[in-house]
Design a protein around this motif. Structure first.
Motif, PDB file in Angstrom:
ATOM      1  N   ILE A  41       0.838  -1.210   0.000  1.00  0.00           N
ATOM      2  CA  ILE A  41       0.000   0.000   0.000  1.00  0.00           C
ATOM      3  C   ILE A  41       0.869   1.255   0.000  1.00  0.00           C
ATOM      4  CG2 ILE A  41      -1.688   1.336   1.319  1.00  0.00           C
ATOM      5  CD1 ILE A  41      -2.835  -1.309   2.320  1.00  0.00           C
ATOM      6  N   SER A  42       1.947   1.242   0.777  1.00  0.00           N
ATOM      7  CA  SER A  42       2.813   2.420   0.830  1.00  0.00           C
ATOM      8  C   SER A  42       3.423   2.738  -0.526  1.00  0.00           C
ATOM      9  CB  SER A  42       3.924   2.216   1.874  1.00  0.00           C
ATOM     10  OG  SER A  42       4.857   1.230   1.442  1.00  0.00           O
ATOM     11  N   MET A  43       3.661   1.711  -1.347  1.00  0.00           N
ATOM     12  CA  MET A  43       4.252   1.934  -2.664  1.00  0.00           C
ATOM     13  C   MET A  43       3.215   2.335  -3.718  1.00  0.00           C
ATOM     14  SD  MET A  43       7.272   1.530  -1.755  1.00  0.00           S
ATOM     15  CE  MET A  43       8.052   1.803  -3.331  1.00  0.00           C
ATOM     16  N   VAL A  44       1.945   2.084  -3.430  1.00  0.00           N
ATOM     17  CA  VAL A  44       0.889   2.473  -4.374  1.00  0.00           C
ATOM     18  C   VAL A  44       0.872   3.991  -4.562  1.00  0.00           C
ATOM     19  CG1 VAL A  44      -1.619   2.627  -4.677  1.00  0.00           C
ATOM     20  CG2 VAL A  44      -0.561   0.455  -4.040  1.00  0.00           C
ATOM     21  N   PHE A  45       1.128   4.742  -3.490  1.00  0.00           N
ATOM     22  CA  PHE A  45       1.119   6.205  -3.585  1.00  0.00           C
ATOM     23  C   PHE A  45       2.146   6.694  -4.607  1.00  0.00           C
ATOM     24  CE2 PHE A  45      -0.515   5.324   0.658  1.00  0.00           C
ATOM     25  CZ  PHE A  45      -1.636   6.127   0.705  1.00  0.00           C
ATOM     26  N   LEU A  46       3.273   6.001  -4.699  1.00  0.00           N
ATOM     27  CA  LEU A  46       4.316   6.392  -5.647  1.00  0.00           C
ATOM     28  C   LEU A  46       3.827   6.237  -7.084  1.00  0.00           C
ATOM     29  CD1 LEU A  46       7.246   7.367  -5.905  1.00  0.00           C
ATOM     30  CD2 LEU A  46       7.952   4.964  -5.936  1.00  0.00           C
ATOM     31  N   THR A  47       3.166   5.108  -7.374  1.00  0.00           N
ATOM     32  CA  THR A  47       2.633   4.899  -8.715  1.00  0.00           C
ATOM     33  C   THR A  47       1.513   5.888  -9.017  1.00  0.00           C
ATOM     34  OG1 THR A  47       3.125   2.531  -8.458  1.00  0.00           O
ATOM     35  CG2 THR A  47       1.728   3.173 -10.299  1.00  0.00           C
ATOM     36  N   ALA A  65      10.972   9.028  -7.503  1.00  0.00           N
ATOM     37  CA  ALA A  65      11.770   8.346  -6.473  1.00  0.00           C
ATOM     38  C   ALA A  65      12.580   9.348  -5.656  1.00  0.00           C
ATOM     39  CB  ALA A  65      12.694   7.317  -7.117  1.00  0.00           C
ATOM     40  N   ALA A  66      13.025  10.434  -6.293  1.00  0.00           N
ATOM     41  CA  ALA A  66      13.767  11.467  -5.561  1.00  0.00           C
ATOM     42  C   ALA A  66      12.874  12.135  -4.522  1.00  0.00           C
ATOM     43  CB  ALA A  66      14.318  12.505  -6.544  1.00  0.00           C
ATOM     44  N   PHE A  67      11.640  12.448  -4.894  1.00  0.00           N
ATOM     45  CA  PHE A  67      10.703  13.047  -3.938  1.00  0.00           C
ATOM     46  C   PHE A  67      10.316  12.035  -2.861  1.00  0.00           C
ATOM     47  CE2 PHE A  67       9.528  15.221  -8.084  1.00  0.00           C
ATOM     48  CZ  PHE A  67      10.456  16.238  -7.881  1.00  0.00           C
ATOM     49  N   PHE A  68      10.251  10.768  -3.237  1.00  0.00           N
ATOM     50  CA  PHE A  68      10.063   9.669  -2.283  1.00  0.00           C
ATOM     51  C   PHE A  68      11.151   9.732  -1.216  1.00  0.00           C
ATOM     52  CE2 PHE A  68      10.945   5.324  -0.936  1.00  0.00           C
ATOM     53  CZ  PHE A  68       9.700   4.735  -0.803  1.00  0.00           C
ATOM     54  N   GLY A  69      12.402   9.898  -1.668  1.00  0.00           N
ATOM     55  CA  GLY A  69      13.524   9.981  -0.740  1.00  0.00           C
ATOM     56  C   GLY A  69      13.499  11.241   0.101  1.00  0.00           C
ATOM     57  N   VAL A  70      13.127  12.355  -0.496  1.00  0.00           N
ATOM     58  CA  VAL A  70      13.041  13.620   0.244  1.00  0.00           C
ATOM     59  C   VAL A  70      12.066  13.483   1.414  1.00  0.00           C
ATOM     60  CG1 VAL A  70      12.225  16.010   0.117  1.00  0.00           C
ATOM     61  CG2 VAL A  70      13.713  15.111  -1.672  1.00  0.00           C
ATOM     62  N   GLY A  71      10.889  12.900   1.131  1.00  0.00           N
ATOM     63  CA  GLY A  71       9.906  12.720   2.193  1.00  0.00           C
ATOM     64  C   GLY A  71      10.392  11.792   3.287  1.00  0.00           C
ATOM     65  N   GLY A  72      10.960  10.656   2.888  1.00  0.00           N
ATOM     66  CA  GLY A  72      11.426   9.678   3.866  1.00  0.00           C
ATOM     67  C   GLY A  72      12.560  10.211   4.729  1.00  0.00           C
ATOM     68  N   TYR A  73      13.542  10.846   4.107  1.00  0.00           N
ATOM     69  CA  TYR A  73      14.681  11.368   4.864  1.00  0.00           C
ATOM     70  C   TYR A  73      14.256  12.543   5.753  1.00  0.00           C
ATOM     71  CZ  TYR A  73      18.543   8.656   2.911  1.00  0.00           C
ATOM     72  OH  TYR A  73      19.415   7.647   2.603  1.00  0.00           O
ATOM     73  N   PHE A  74      13.399  13.411   5.245  1.00  0.00           N
ATOM     74  CA  PHE A  74      12.950  14.535   6.071  1.00  0.00           C
ATOM     75  C   PHE A  74      12.223  14.035   7.306  1.00  0.00           C
ATOM     76  CE2 PHE A  74       9.792  17.530   7.551  1.00  0.00           C
ATOM     77  CZ  PHE A  74      10.515  18.707   7.642  1.00  0.00           C
ATOM     78  N   TYR A  75      11.306  13.089   7.117  1.00  0.00           N
ATOM     79  CA  TYR A  75      10.566  12.555   8.264  1.00  0.00           C
ATOM     80  C   TYR A  75      11.523  11.950   9.283  1.00  0.00           C
ATOM     81  CZ  TYR A  75       7.544   9.499  11.016  1.00  0.00           C
ATOM     82  OH  TYR A  75       6.904   8.860  12.059  1.00  0.00           O
ATOM     83  N   ALA A  76      12.492  11.172   8.804  1.00  0.00           N
ATOM     84  CA  ALA A  76      13.437  10.522   9.715  1.00  0.00           C
ATOM     85  C   ALA A  76      14.237  11.554  10.499  1.00  0.00           C
ATOM     86  CB  ALA A  76      14.377   9.618   8.914  1.00  0.00           C
ATOM     87  N   ILE A  77      14.774  12.541   9.824  1.00  0.00           N
ATOM     88  CA  ILE A  77      15.616  13.549  10.478  1.00  0.00           C
ATOM     89  C   ILE A  77      14.799  14.396  11.446  1.00  0.00           C
ATOM     90  CG2 ILE A  77      17.003  15.614  10.060  1.00  0.00           C
ATOM     91  CD1 ILE A  77      17.799  14.262   7.353  1.00  0.00           C
ATOM     92  N   LEU A 235       4.755  11.382   0.419  1.00  0.00           N
ATOM     93  CA  LEU A 235       3.901  10.621   1.326  1.00  0.00           C
ATOM     94  C   LEU A 235       4.245   9.140   1.254  1.00  0.00           C
ATOM     95  CD1 LEU A 235       1.449  10.300   3.216  1.00  0.00           C
ATOM     96  CD2 LEU A 235      -0.003  10.238   1.173  1.00  0.00           C
ATOM     97  N   SER A 236       4.466   8.644   0.057  1.00  0.00           N
ATOM     98  CA  SER A 236       4.856   7.246  -0.112  1.00  0.00           C
ATOM     99  C   SER A 236       6.172   6.958   0.604  1.00  0.00           C
ATOM    100  CB  SER A 236       4.983   6.925  -1.608  1.00  0.00           C
ATOM    101  OG  SER A 236       5.330   5.574  -1.817  1.00  0.00           O
ATOM    102  N   GLY A 237       7.147   7.866   0.455  1.00  0.00           N
ATOM    103  CA  GLY A 237       8.441   7.675   1.112  1.00  0.00           C
ATOM    104  C   GLY A 237       8.340   7.683   2.624  1.00  0.00           C
ATOM    105  N   ILE A 238       7.498   8.547   3.167  1.00  0.00           N
ATOM    106  CA  ILE A 238       7.323   8.614   4.624  1.00  0.00           C
ATOM    107  C   ILE A 238       6.682   7.334   5.146  1.00  0.00           C
ATOM    108  CG2 ILE A 238       6.113   9.824   6.487  1.00  0.00           C
ATOM    109  CD1 ILE A 238       6.374  12.373   4.721  1.00  0.00           C
ATOM    110  N   LEU A 239       5.645   6.863   4.470  1.00  0.00           N
ATOM    111  CA  LEU A 239       4.981   5.638   4.909  1.00  0.00           C
ATOM    112  C   LEU A 239       5.908   4.433   4.788  1.00  0.00           C
ATOM    113  CD1 LEU A 239       1.430   6.204   3.366  1.00  0.00           C
ATOM    114  CD2 LEU A 239       2.147   6.505   5.745  1.00  0.00           C
ATOM    115  N   ALA A 251      16.521   3.250  -2.098  1.00  0.00           N
ATOM    116  CA  ALA A 251      15.064   3.383  -2.161  1.00  0.00           C
ATOM    117  C   ALA A 251      14.645   4.602  -2.960  1.00  0.00           C
ATOM    118  CB  ALA A 251      14.478   3.470  -0.750  1.00  0.00           C
ATOM    119  N   ALA A 252      15.584   5.544  -3.144  1.00  0.00           N
ATOM    120  CA  ALA A 252      15.296   6.748  -3.914  1.00  0.00           C
ATOM    121  C   ALA A 252      16.182   6.827  -5.150  1.00  0.00           C
ATOM    122  CB  ALA A 252      15.515   7.986  -3.047  1.00  0.00           C
TER     123      ALA A 252
END
Length: 344
Positions: A41-47, A65-77, A235-239, A251-252
């Motif tokens: 489900i988390s990857m569906v948002f990317l598609t 995928a770059a925006f996927f990474g931006v979201g994921g890394y920002f949330y983590a940091i 959103l996909s990257g954060i989830l 992943a990005a």
């Protein structure tokens, strides 16, 4: 009554059936299977993000995928620096906004600069490769933001899950959370593409110059829809980051950027439901092969894409939707009758 009948089609029936299935799925499976489907489900948002900007806006991009990474890394940091579990929903919202903002800035310079078509694909491809390469080189102890080390190719580990108050979303609770988010986003996108903005995006896709001559600010519409696609990818990257508790440069990276392009094209890039369904099918198929010791999912997917381009360019799932309409809803017959009536 006529409008109700027009809404009763294969796409809507299957879409409703899919969400009903997803809501009752945890009642019959193991926690491990629930965890797997949460990842799907988390990857569906990317598609969906690519289907929106490419299928409806006509903007071909390797940058999701770059925006996927931006979201994921920002949330983590953000969340790991705060150290407060209750702030994770704020991190989620800010991560989505930051991803959309980054996409909007990139889109502004591209579209107001007159860059379109294949050059957008090349620029976003370079952005994705550059981001992956840079993040992979951040393994040293000097590469920190606050107290969080970027981790180089190993990425960031120990990313906290989303907490609503003192209630941490894990296992089945996390599954239902992202499923409800998917349902809201899916309905919102379906309404968006039939709105005035959505029709304008389709007009730009079909004939950009004619739309501009009709008085529309084409670069503005392109920038806005590109930003919305970037927010969805974030959103996909954060989830994804909260699902696994980690975020890595791969992943990005380039492979991750290529996959949603293939999934959207093979399923039907101009149909959100088709793109969503094909993403589920691919990840289920891929994991089934992986469990049996085979790693041929991408090879089979590539072969399927070639067949799609040759025989069903609209997409596999979209073609099945049309077949279902002709068989069960007499859509073909109704279209013929209408055409004959207009002719006479």
């Amino acid at each position: 009554m006529r409008n109700l009948k027009m809404k009763l089609n294969t796409e809507n029936v299957i879409g409703i059936g899919l969400f009903l299935f997803l809501f009752i799925y945890p009642l019959f499976v193991t926690p491990y299977q629930i965890l797997n489907l949460s990842y799907f489900i988390s990857m569906v948002f990317l598609t969906l993000s690519l289907s929106l900007i490419w299928g409806y806006g006509g903007i071909f991009s390797f940058g999701q995928a770059a925006f996927f990474g931006v979201g994921g890394y920002f949330y983590a940091i953000f969340t790991m620096n705060s150290g407060i579990s209750t702030i994770t929903p704020i991190g989620l919202l800010l991560g989505v906004l930051v991803g959309g903002l980054v996409a909007g800035i990139i889109g502004y310079f591209m579209f107001y600069g007159g860059i379109n078509d294949v050059f957008v694909g090349l620029i976003t491809l370079c952005i994705t490769v550059s981001l992956e390469t840079f993040m992979a080189q951040t393994a040293g102890s000097q590469w920190k933001i606050g107290t969080v080390g970027l981790g180089g190719y190993n990425g960031i580990n120990g990313i906290p899950t989303i907490s609503l108050g003192s209630f941490a979303l894990a296992d089945v609770n996390f599954y239902y959370f992202i499923l409800i988010v998917l349902l809201v986003v899916y309905i919102g996108l379906r309404l968006f593409v039939v709105s005035r903005f959505g029709y304008t995006a389709i007009a730009i896709r079909e004939n950009r110059e004619r739309t501009k001559l009709l008085g529309y600010n084409v670069p503005r519409f392109q920038t806005l829809i590109f930003a919305l696609g970037g927010a969805l990818a974030s959103l996909s990257g954060i989830l994804y980051a909260t699902w696994g508790g980690y975020m890595t440069p791969s992943a990005a990276g380039l492979t991750a950027a290529t996959l949603p392009v293939v999934l959207a094209a093979a399923g039907g890039r101009k149909n959100l439901t088709a793109a969503m369904i094909f993403t589920f099918i691919y990840y289920w198929f891929s994991q089934t092969l992986s469990a049996s010791g085979n790693e041929y999912a991408l090879v089979i997917l590539g072969a399927a894409l070639i067949l799609v381009i040759l025989f069903v360019p609209e997409g596999i799932i979209v073609s099945l939707f049309k077949l279902g309409d002709n068989l069960f809803f007499n859509r073909k017959k109704a279209t013929q009758v209408k055409a004959e009536g207009e002719f006479t």
